[in-house]
Scaffold this active site. Structure first.
Site, PDB file in Angstrom:
ATOM      1  N   PHE A 108      70.848 -11.846  53.836  1.00  0.00           N
ATOM      2  CA  PHE A 108      69.668 -12.156  54.647  1.00  0.00           C
ATOM      3  C   PHE A 108      68.908 -10.900  55.071  1.00  0.00           C
ATOM      4  O   PHE A 108      67.677 -10.940  55.194  1.00  0.00           O
ATOM      5  CB  PHE A 108      70.070 -12.982  55.873  1.00  0.00           C
ATOM      6  CG  PHE A 108      70.409 -14.401  55.534  1.00  0.00           C
ATOM      7  CD1 PHE A 108      69.430 -15.296  55.150  1.00  0.00           C
ATOM      8  CD2 PHE A 108      71.723 -14.846  55.577  1.00  0.00           C
ATOM      9  CE1 PHE A 108      69.742 -16.609  54.822  1.00  0.00           C
ATOM     10  CE2 PHE A 108      72.056 -16.152  55.253  1.00  0.00           C
ATOM     11  CZ  PHE A 108      71.057 -17.039  54.872  1.00  0.00           C
ATOM     12  N   GLU A 109      69.614  -9.828  55.329  1.00  0.00           N
ATOM     13  CA  GLU A 109      68.918  -8.598  55.705  1.00  0.00           C
ATOM     14  C   GLU A 109      68.269  -7.958  54.482  1.00  0.00           C
ATOM     15  O   GLU A 109      67.167  -7.429  54.568  1.00  0.00           O
ATOM     16  CB  GLU A 109      69.902  -7.601  56.340  1.00  0.00           C
ATOM     17  CG  GLU A 109      70.468  -8.041  57.683  1.00  0.00           C
ATOM     18  CD  GLU A 109      69.419  -8.039  58.785  1.00  0.00           C
ATOM     19  OE1 GLU A 109      68.304  -7.504  58.590  1.00  0.00           O
ATOM     20  OE2 GLU A 109      69.718  -8.603  59.853  1.00  0.00           O
TER      21      GLU A 109
END
Length: 236
Positions: A108-109
């Site tokens: 997600f990052e």
């Protein structure tokens, strides 16, 4: 309290460690039971929650001995909310949960070798790092991974300091991911408001956590997916 009670507490802690529940959970239970200031009702609740999460005859026997002495000293209370009994696969559960959480956070990052401005308006680099490493201007994936693991371990300690009820390894990993993304203030609200997790209401996490999906006043699909990932980890 009786000598049998002291032996029961010792056996509860030893059983937790032997079952692989982790030093955090074992220390939490022992410190809570030993405390002279915490309400007896909270001690009873913690033992019952732990017992509901562990299927082991030796632990059950030790917990029953401790509960017997505690309940004799307690005022009548409202029924406590406990989770359904589950059977731990505790030899690998903590590592598996951590690795699943780490992979999810990385996904997600996403890795950025150069600093950029994130959705929250902060200078960011690597895997969501907003600290001093931003000043370097660029970073390798290896450096970013090492930095992320260190920060997640620090975030895990924040979760352990704020959450006042026992967590299994999946639940701890889920809240660590959430807190890394949303901050300790958001975690305090998520678990600390009346009737929520710190009051023993585990189901409140499923109700409230998905609401943390907005940035700059807008619902972001990435945050919706991230909260869904964390809830899957929480419930697994």
């Amino acid at each position: 309290m009786t000598e049998q009670f002291d032996e029961g507490v010792k056996e509860v802690v030893l059983s937790l460690l032997a079952l692989g529940a982790g030093a955090y959970e074992a220390d939490y239970i022992k410190n809570l039971i030993d405390s002279k200031t915490e309400p007896i009702e909270q001690k009873i609740q913690a033992i019952k929650i732990a017992d509901s999460q562990i299927s082991d005859m030796k632990f059950d026997a030790a917990a029953e001995e401790v509960l017997k002495d505690l309940e004799q000293s307690a005022e009548p209370t409202e029924p406590v909310l406990v989770k359904p009994k589950i059977k731990y696969d505790l030899d690998t559960a903590e590592d598996d949960s951590w690795n699943e959480m780490l992979d999810g956070v990385k996904h997600f990052e996403s890795f950025r070798s150069k600093k950029y401005i994130c959705a929250g308006g902060k200078e960011t680099i690597g895997y969501g790092h907003t600290g001093s490493a931003v000043n370097k201007g660029d970073i390798t994936e290896e450096e970013a991974s090492s930095l992320l693991e260190r920060e997640l371990r620090e975030t895990e300690k924040v979760v352990q300091s704020i959450v006042k009820v026992p967590l299994n390894s999946n639940q701890l990993a889920a809240l660590t991911s959430f807190t890394y993304n949303c901050g300790r203030g958001a975690l305090s609200q998520l678990v600390g408001k009346p009737g929520r997790l710190n009051d023993g209401n585990y189901e409140s996490v499923e109700e409230v956590l998905p609401k943390y999906r907005m940035a700059d006043g807008k619902v972001l699909k990435g945050l919706v997916r991230r909260r869904a990932f964390e809830l899957d980890l929480w419930n697994s």
